[in-house]
Design a protein around this motif. Structure first.
Motif, PDB file in Angstrom:
ATOM      1  N   UNK A  81      27.720  -8.078  28.800  1.00 21.42           N
ATOM      2  CA  UNK A  81      28.154  -7.886  30.183  1.00 21.42           C
ATOM      3  C   UNK A  81      29.639  -7.556  30.287  1.00 21.42           C
ATOM      4  N   UNK A  82      30.056  -6.430  29.689  1.00 30.05           N
ATOM      5  CA  UNK A  82      31.478  -6.071  29.620  1.00 30.05           C
ATOM      6  C   UNK A  82      32.129  -6.071  30.996  1.00 30.05           C
ATOM      7  N   UNK A  83      33.372  -6.536  31.034  1.00 25.73           N
ATOM      8  CA  UNK A  83      34.190  -6.546  32.241  1.00 25.73           C
ATOM      9  C   UNK A  83      35.446  -5.706  31.994  1.00 25.73           C
ATOM     10  N   UNK A  84      36.061  -5.173  33.055  1.00 25.17           N
ATOM     11  CA  UNK A  84      37.284  -4.377  32.860  1.00 25.17           C
ATOM     12  C   UNK A  84      38.357  -5.113  32.053  1.00 25.17           C
ATOM     13  N   UNK A  85      38.438  -6.424  32.209  1.00 30.29           N
ATOM     14  CA  UNK A  85      39.451  -7.185  31.463  1.00 30.29           C
ATOM     15  C   UNK A  85      39.151  -7.276  29.968  1.00 30.29           C
ATOM     16  N   UNK A  86      37.964  -6.820  29.549  1.00 29.18           N
ATOM     17  CA  UNK A  86      37.652  -6.769  28.114  1.00 29.18           C
ATOM     18  C   UNK A  86      38.267  -5.530  27.463  1.00 29.18           C
ATOM     19  N   UNK A  87      38.794  -4.631  28.265  1.00 31.14           N
ATOM     20  CA  UNK A  87      39.402  -3.413  27.719  1.00 31.14           C
ATOM     21  C   UNK A  87      40.565  -3.793  26.821  1.00 31.14           C
ATOM     22  N   UNK A  88      40.488  -3.375  25.571  1.00 35.26           N
ATOM     23  CA  UNK A  88      41.486  -3.747  24.563  1.00 35.26           C
ATOM     24  C   UNK A  88      41.102  -3.055  23.265  1.00 35.26           C
ATOM     25  N   UNK A  89      41.970  -3.189  22.268  1.00 36.54           N
ATOM     26  CA  UNK A  89      41.619  -2.776  20.909  1.00 36.54           C
ATOM     27  C   UNK A  89      41.179  -4.006  20.139  1.00 36.54           C
ATOM     28  N   UNK A  90      40.026  -3.905  19.498  1.00 36.99           N
ATOM     29  CA  UNK A  90      39.470  -5.015  18.731  1.00 36.99           C
ATOM     30  C   UNK A  90      39.681  -4.705  17.245  1.00 36.99           C
ATOM     31  N   UNK A  91      40.358  -5.613  16.578  1.00 37.33           N
ATOM     32  CA  UNK A  91      40.729  -5.435  15.175  1.00 37.33           C
ATOM     33  C   UNK A  91      40.031  -6.467  14.311  1.00 37.33           C
ATOM     34  N   UNK A  92      39.536  -6.024  13.160  1.00 38.02           N
ATOM     35  CA  UNK A  92      39.084  -6.979  12.159  1.00 38.02           C
ATOM     36  C   UNK A  92      40.016  -6.877  10.955  1.00 38.02           C
ATOM     37  N   UNK A  93      40.106  -7.947  10.204  1.00 43.06           N
ATOM     38  CA  UNK A  93      41.003  -7.986   9.054  1.00 43.06           C
ATOM     39  C   UNK A  93      40.464  -8.932   8.000  1.00 43.06           C
ATOM     40  N   UNK A  94      40.613  -8.557   6.722  1.00 39.21           N
ATOM     41  CA  UNK A  94      40.240  -9.416   5.614  1.00 39.21           C
ATOM     42  C   UNK A  94      41.469 -10.105   5.069  1.00 39.21           C
ATOM     43  N   UNK A  95      41.317 -11.351   4.684  1.00 34.95           N
ATOM     44  CA  UNK A  95      42.421 -12.082   4.054  1.00 34.95           C
ATOM     45  C   UNK A  95      42.245 -11.999   2.546  1.00 34.95           C
ATOM     46  N   UNK A 114      46.766 -10.116   5.532  1.00 37.92           N
ATOM     47  CA  UNK A 114      45.617  -9.567   6.221  1.00 37.92           C
ATOM     48  C   UNK A 114      45.607  -8.056   6.029  1.00 37.92           C
ATOM     49  N   UNK A 115      44.441  -7.520   5.656  1.00 42.37           N
ATOM     50  CA  UNK A 115      44.264  -6.079   5.598  1.00 42.37           C
ATOM     51  C   UNK A 115      43.392  -5.691   6.782  1.00 42.37           C
ATOM     52  N   UNK A 116      43.950  -4.916   7.687  1.00 41.15           N
ATOM     53  CA  UNK A 116      43.290  -4.586   8.944  1.00 41.15           C
ATOM     54  C   UNK A 116      42.504  -3.288   8.846  1.00 41.15           C
ATOM     55  N   UNK A 117      41.432  -3.219   9.640  1.00 42.98           N
ATOM     56  CA  UNK A 117      40.792  -1.951   9.920  1.00 42.98           C
ATOM     57  C   UNK A 117      41.593  -1.208  10.968  1.00 42.98           C
ATOM     58  N   UNK A 118      41.159   0.004  11.289  1.00 42.82           N
ATOM     59  CA  UNK A 118      41.882   0.825  12.251  1.00 42.82           C
ATOM     60  C   UNK A 118      41.663   0.428  13.705  1.00 42.82           C
ATOM     61  N   UNK A 119      40.714  -0.480  13.933  1.00 41.91           N
ATOM     62  CA  UNK A 119      40.470  -0.962  15.294  1.00 41.91           C
ATOM     63  C   UNK A 119      39.432  -0.145  16.040  1.00 41.91           C
ATOM     64  N   UNK A 120      38.809  -0.788  17.014  1.00 42.67           N
ATOM     65  CA  UNK A 120      37.932  -0.110  17.973  1.00 42.67           C
ATOM     66  C   UNK A 120      38.558  -0.291  19.349  1.00 42.67           C
ATOM     67  N   UNK A 121      38.849   0.838  20.004  1.00 40.49           N
ATOM     68  CA  UNK A 121      39.454   0.764  21.326  1.00 40.49           C
ATOM     69  C   UNK A 121      38.346   0.812  22.365  1.00 40.49           C
ATOM     70  N   UNK A 122      38.216  -0.285  23.116  1.00 41.27           N
ATOM     71  CA  UNK A 122      37.170  -0.414  24.130  1.00 41.27           C
ATOM     72  C   UNK A 122      37.766  -0.207  25.512  1.00 41.27           C
ATOM     73  N   UNK A 123      37.138   0.671  26.296  1.00 46.12           N
ATOM     74  CA  UNK A 123      37.539   0.862  27.686  1.00 46.12           C
ATOM     75  C   UNK A 123      36.333   0.598  28.574  1.00 46.12           C
ATOM     76  N   UNK A 124      36.462  -0.364  29.498  1.00 45.31           N
ATOM     77  CA  UNK A 124      35.374  -0.738  30.394  1.00 45.31           C
ATOM     78  C   UNK A 124      35.719  -0.234  31.787  1.00 45.31           C
ATOM     79  N   UNK A 125      34.857   0.649  32.298  1.00 50.69           N
ATOM     80  CA  UNK A 125      35.103   1.240  33.626  1.00 50.69           C
ATOM     81  C   UNK A 125      34.442   0.388  34.702  1.00 50.69           C
ATOM     82  N   UNK A 126      35.194   0.106  35.796  1.00 46.71           N
ATOM     83  CA  UNK A 126      34.601  -0.686  36.871  1.00 46.71           C
ATOM     84  C   UNK A 126      33.518   0.101  37.610  1.00 46.71           C
TER      85      UNK A 126
END
Lengths: 115, 112
Positions: B79-93, B100-112
């Motif tokens: 149930x995505x909300x506009x406030x969930x809009x962000x870049x989500x990063x994962x990283x291995x230790x 931490x070695x990061x991935x490039x991220x997934x940029x999420x945009x939630x439209x109202x």
């Protein structure tokens, strides 16, 4: 409580100049990390401090980059003779003791622009 | 050098949609995986630290699963909300716990 803070939030400088970026970690955290995020990429590791000593500086790109943490709290990342390729967001993080499952808490970053 | 990859790079969804994205990593020498959410002009916020194969963690409408044998983690947002809009990063230790070695991220945009 207070989180990790970084100053300045933005820094614009000219090619060839010297810059210092400051990080105030969470009080009581012995581990401190610097990362750099270039546009379109994930953050990349630069250096790790355990207490006052740099335990791993393998991520520093060259000898123009140096970091200190003289009293085991505040850290300063220093960049000499800046180049346009140094433009990035510089992130600082701290964790309680540097363990594998310790959460690294990040500051908001310093956006460095080298003209 | 660890290779951490995230897909998709970006994602546009409508408010109310549920969504998920992937973090892939080498299955050998796994120690722990960290998920972060990074909103523009704010600090990256820690979401989860995952260590065990089959682990599932939940925080509100966000959950994550981990498969260390095949080398992937999924992040789900219900149930995505506009406030969930962000870049989500994962990283291995790494095994020393210092990098931490990061991935490039997934940029999420939630439209109202």
């Amino acid at each position: 409580g207070a989180g990790v803070s970084q100053t300045p939030s933005n820094k614009v400088t000219e090619k060839g100049k010297y810059v210092e970026l400051r990080c105030d970690p969470i009080s009581g955290h012995t581990a401190l990390y610097w990362y750099r995020q270039s546009l379109g990429q994930g953050p990349e590791f630069l250096i790790y401090f355990q207490g006052t000593g740099a335990a791993d500086d393998s991520g520093l790109p060259n000898d123009r980059f140096f970091a200190v943490r003289p009293e085991g709290s505040v850290s300063t990342l220093k960049i000499q003779r800046t180049e346009r390729g140094d433009s990035a967001v510089y992130l600082c993080a701290s964790s309680l003791s540097g363990g594998i499952t310790d959460t690294q808490y990040f500051g908001p970053g310093t956006r460095l622009t080298v003209l | 050098i660890l290779n951490v990859e995230q897909s998709p790079q970006s994602l546009h969804v409508q408010e109310g949609d549920s969504t998920n994205f992937t973090c892939s990593f080498p299955s050998s020498n796994f120690y722990a995986l960290h998920w972060y959410r990074w909103e523009t002009a704010k600090s990256p916020e820690a979401l989860f630290v995952m260590t065990l194969n089959g682990d599932e963690k939940k925080k509100g409408r966000i959950s994550a699963t981990l498969n260390t044998k095949e080398g992937y983690s999924y992040l789900y947002i219900k149930g995505s909300q506009p406030e969930d809009s962000a870049t989500y990063l994962c990283a291995l230790i790494n095994n020393a716990g210092n990098m931490l070695t990061f991935g490039g991220g997934t940029r999420l945009m939630v439209k109202p």
